[in-house]
Design a protein around this motif. Structure first.
Motif, short mmCIF file in Angstrom:
data_model
loop_
_atom_site.label_atom_id
_atom_site.label_comp_id
_atom_site.label_asym_id
_atom_site.label_seq_id
_atom_site.Cartn_x
_atom_site.Cartn_y
_atom_site.Cartn_z
N TYR A 1 0.83 -1.21 0.00
CA TYR A 1 0.00 0.00 0.00
C TYR A 1 0.86 1.26 0.00
N THR A 2 1.89 1.25 0.84
CA THR A 2 2.74 2.43 0.93
C THR A 2 3.43 2.69 -0.41
N VAL A 3 3.93 1.63 -1.01
CA VAL A 3 4.68 1.82 -2.24
C VAL A 3 3.75 2.06 -3.42
N GLY A 4 2.69 1.26 -3.53
CA GLY A 4 1.83 1.33 -4.71
C GLY A 4 0.70 2.32 -4.60
N GLY A 5 0.17 2.49 -3.39
CA GLY A 5 -1.05 3.28 -3.24
C GLY A 5 -0.85 4.76 -3.49
N GLY A 6 0.28 5.27 -3.05
CA GLY A 6 0.50 6.70 -3.13
C GLY A 6 0.51 7.21 -4.57
N GLU A 7 0.99 6.40 -5.47
CA GLU A 7 1.15 6.91 -6.83
C GLU A 7 0.03 6.43 -7.75
N ASP A 8 -1.06 6.01 -7.15
CA ASP A 8 -2.23 5.58 -7.92
C ASP A 8 -1.95 4.42 -8.87
N LEU A 9 -0.94 3.63 -8.52
CA LEU A 9 -0.69 2.42 -9.31
C LEU A 9 -1.76 1.38 -9.04
N LEU A 10 -2.27 1.47 -7.79
CA LEU A 10 -3.09 0.38 -7.28
C LEU A 10 -4.48 0.93 -6.97
#
Lengths: 134, 283
Positions: B104-113
């Motif tokens: 979540y921290t890595v993917g969520g912030g950049e709207d990847l996920l």
């Protein structure tokens, strides 16, 4: 028909039960034993039940009967070689085998019979003083 | 739909591997507080990460798919090890749950996920977490059973005191299972050694209630049935009072206050004579 052998051994009769006892066999053993006691005039009977896996109320009663019959004929009965599992089962079933004397093995059974009859004549071999109960 | 979510997450896991693994490592390490070496932990997590990606590629977001078998195996081993090393169950579970946080921290912030994808991934990780906890509990249960067995073996020795005399020093509370073992051991020892006398020493038994007395009596009666005499020794004053107030009847069973008295009694009964020689200087 099968018989349980009754072996004279000095002053005692040795009965080694190797097969499961059913009614006929047990009755025949009682008869044989009573006859042998009278015929040989022994004063002790050892019943070896090392080979018995199961001792139920029937076998228990038979052993008690044999002991009573032998006592009438002036012979002490000792049941030897009861397995731990058999003893535990008998205790759990609440069958205390009244009127039966027991010993761990044949040797201790023989000793028990000897001690029960201290008045029995002791045969002494003359030159050296080793004694043996005949 | 589910496959697509699995694929999308798998892509993220592939692209951002280093970041996610680092993040995962950090979270777990904080939690374990240095009780596992950095290298060991990193290796475990890299392995898990590989298996997780393989599971996502092969079977989508179901924890019992065949593709997830390797992952499940790794998790079982991991939690079994943690259980043995003494980590708590939440410390073990966090090792798995932390991957959610990391993704979540890595993917969520950049709207990847997307949120929906993350929700599905989250459910998947929850299933994995449950597996971990179950494996942890299974290992713990196994350990407890093993220790119970060891305790039983430890606490029921049969010792030979004299030629023809064996003794069982009973220590600790007697329950049905233990008394059964004591009974079997004692009776077997009687047969093996051909000992006509046995001493049951209950100095180490903290309390005697009707049940314990029942067990002791059964053992004594079984020994008598086999043709051995059994003496009970080591009855402490309080226990004697309890026995009397409970109305327990020991019948014709011989009881002695301590082991020495019991041994003396048994030796006498067995025909051994004891003589104390007074040194001449004492006269």
């Amino acid at each position: 028909m099968d018989r349980v052998p009754v072996l004279p051994l000095g002053d005692v009769l040795l009965v080694s039960i190797q097969v499961d006892l059913e009614d006929q066999l047990a009755l025949r053993l009682q008869e044989d034993l009573a006859e042998k006691i009278v015929a040989t005039g022994v004063h002790g009977v050892i019943i070896d039940i090392t080979a018995l896996d199961i001792v139920d109320s029937f076998v228990g009663r038979m052993l008690a009967t044999i002991a009573s019959v032998s006592r009438v004929l002036d012979a002490e009965t000792v049941v030897v070689g009861m397995r731990p599992a058999v003893a535990i089962t008998l205790v759990e079933l609440g069958l205390p085998l009244r009127g039966i004397r027991t010993a761990l093995n044949v040797e201790l059974g023989l000793r028990m019979l000897r001690e029960a009859r201290p008045e029995a004549p002791v045969e002494e071999l003359e030159p050296d003083d080793t004694t043996a109960a005949a | 739909m589910e496959l697509n979510a699995a694929k999308r997450i798998s892509v993220i896991l592939a692209e951002r591997q280093d970041e996610i693994v680092a993040q995962w490592n950090d979270i777990v390490r904080q939690n374990l507080r240095g009780r596992l070496t950095k290298g060991e932990l990193a290796q475990q997590i890299t392995e898990l990460y590989g298996a997780l990606r393989a599971a996502l590629d092969g079977g989508g977001l179901t924890a019992d798919a065949p593709a997830a078998a390797e992952l499940a195996g790794l998790l079982t081993d991991l939690s079994a090890n943690r259980a043995r090393q003494g980590f708590t169950v939440s410390e073990t579970a966090i090792s798995v749950f932390a991957v959610k946080n990391a993704v979540y921290t890595v993917g969520g912030g950049e709207d990847l996920l997307s949120k929906a994808d993350f929700a599905e991934f989250s459910l998947f990780v929850d299933q994995l977490g449950l597996q971990t906890v179950e494996a942890y509990m299974a290992t713990r249960d196994g350990l407890i059973a093993e220790q119970t067995q060891q305790l039983m073996e430890l606490s029921t020795p049969v010792v030979k005191l004299w030629d023809g005399v064996v003794a069982v020093p009973l220590i600790g509370t007697l329950d049905s299972a233990r008394s059964q073992i004591v009974m079997e051991r004692l009776l077997e020892a009687l047969v093996e050694t051909g000992s006509p006398y046995a001493i049951l020493d209950i100095t180490g038994v903290p309390a005697v209630d009707t049940q314990v007395a029942q067990h002791i009596l059964k053992t004594v009666v079984a020994a008598q049935l086999m043709g051995a005499q059994c003496v009970i020794s080591g009855i402490r004053p309080q226990i004697a009072q309890t026995i009397v107030s409970l109305g327990i009847e020991f019948g014709d069973i011989v009881t002695k206050a301590n082991l020495a008295d019991a041994l003396q009694y048994v030796l006498r009964a067995g025909g051994v004579e004891m003589v104390r020689r007074t040194p001449k200087s004492a006269i």
